[in-house]
Design an enzyme around this catalytic site. Sequence first.
Site, short mmCIF file in Angstrom:
data_model
loop_
_atom_site.label_atom_id
_atom_site.label_comp_id
_atom_site.label_asym_id
_atom_site.label_seq_id
_atom_site.Cartn_x
_atom_site.Cartn_y
_atom_site.Cartn_z
N ASP A 136 -1.51 -0.76 -0.85
CA ASP A 136 -2.94 -0.68 -1.13
C ASP A 136 -3.30 -1.93 -1.89
OD1 ASP A 136 -5.47 -0.22 -1.97
OD2 ASP A 136 -5.04 1.63 -3.06
N TYR A 180 0.93 -1.73 -5.06
CA TYR A 180 -0.34 -1.05 -5.34
C TYR A 180 -1.14 -1.94 -6.29
CZ TYR A 180 -3.62 2.34 -7.31
OH TYR A 180 -4.75 2.98 -7.75
N HIS A 183 -7.11 7.79 1.24
CA HIS A 183 -6.56 6.75 2.11
C HIS A 183 -5.83 7.39 3.29
CE1 HIS A 183 -6.79 3.37 -0.97
NE2 HIS A 183 -6.94 4.44 -1.74
#
Lengths: 264, 264
Positions: free
Chosen positions: A151, A109, A255
């Site tokens: 991500d 992330y 998302h």
Amino acid sequence: MSSILKIASWNINSVRARIDIVEKFLTEESPDILCLQETKVIDGDFPEGVFRRLGYNHLVLCGQRMHHGVAILSRIPIREDRRHDWQDNGEARHVGVQLDCGIRLENVYVPAGGDIPDRELNPKFGQKLDYIERMTRWSEKCDQPTLLVGDFNVAPLECDVWSHKQLLNVVSHTPIEVESLDRLQQSNEWVDLGRQFHPAPGRLYTWWSYRAQDWAKSDRGRRLDHMWATPDVAKLAIRHDVHEPCRGWVRPSDHVPLVTEFAI
Amino acid sequence: MSSILKIASWNINSVRARIDIVEKFLTEESPDILCLQETKVIDGDFPEGVFRRLGYNHLVLCGQRMHHGVAILSRIPIREDRRHDWQDNGEARHVGVQLDCGIRLENVYVPAGGDIPDRELNPKFGQKLDYIERMTRWSEKCDQPTLLVGDFNVAPLECDVWSHKQLLNVVSHTPIEVESLDRLQQSNEWVDLGRQFHPAPGRLYTWWSYRAQDWAKSDRGRRLDHMWATPDVAKLAIRHDVHEPCRGWVRPSDHVPLVTEFAI
DNA sequence: GTCCTGGACG
DNA sequence: CGTCCAGGAC
């Protein structure tokens, strides 16, 4: 004889607030492994029960209070490999595991980077760029078949955003971020599975802001989430999809999940 | 020929957070008038639509930001009478209306009074007692048929609490509060409809703490909510019930509704 | 426990 | 718009 390995990745924006749609996704899609980002929960409060009930008995949790947090939930054995702290600030942003088939799975992330795309005015922007650079130093030394998911908080291509022109100075699509991500990609010949299966200049988004009145109508999306594979692993991929309808589920994450199937 | 007038009162602990169970209650019970306490919303944000859709087109709102707030929702005409501010501190704790049948309806939310039953150590306790005394001065002058409902935050009788002995020094059941409430009751010959229809020493509770593991099992309730009528109005009452099952509904208030039917 | 608010972060 | 938290109230 070969079998199918199905791996999903999803920035869930709080695994507790999203537990119902995570269950819905796992029930419908039934991946072998789910990588989560932004779990926003300490390991002790992680809703393990839901995952175990669905057969995900191998859990590698890497959470913290309040922000960030990643996790890998699997129906097949996974051996925890390591947790990188590329910022060296204790934030829970990465966990990597080893699969029995020989593939390494890295779940990351990347910091969002704040609002202003300027190292001076906004320290978070510099931290994001530094984070990607340190990942690049790590990536250069990767020498095993690897799938890197998560991500990345960068939409690299023009067709990865709803308006290349309007987002050129917006954090996630600035040239300096794209160049940094390009260096990361080139550092280990990473294959972008998203674009391997849905080539540019086709529209491909994984994130739509909560702030839009009607996310689907305005469709101001960005491709912030990615799955990158080393060439040996990329060759095994037979399907890759972005589950856009999840954005319209009740109390959605901003998302949506990515899913890849491998013939191993 | 006579008709039935059905009046309900409920400390709802946020009308917005509780909108689904309010709708359920109104659909099932269909009172002519609903008095709410602790609406916790300014009038501009009050969820009027839900009530209007169910036929409650006469709304008298008396809310404030954050805390307190009372409201009267009615299917029959109501004329706003007045709002008393017995503390003179601007808190929204009372609203009174006039019904066409000649009855006045007074809806009140008495201050909780803090944790420590001591005027010196805890100013809120003194304010609660002062509030009831000022209500008493008002009550002495009431000369119309009246129904006084709401959360009085006092459980006067021994059988109004799960343990008289254990609550003797707990705010809501201390002798000083009970004496103060007794003076209020005697000031206008108020008839306690709860005990008229469910006489002492029978168990009768209207509130169960959120803090209990299992409110129904431990049953540590208190009768904090009341409906008091002047004798002329009390004579018209044909039924009075405490809707205890509402405490077990999803996302409940810690109080349950009281309902009285009058033959008018 | 459960509500509210207001701020940080996205 | 929506998450989390802290602090206050009940």
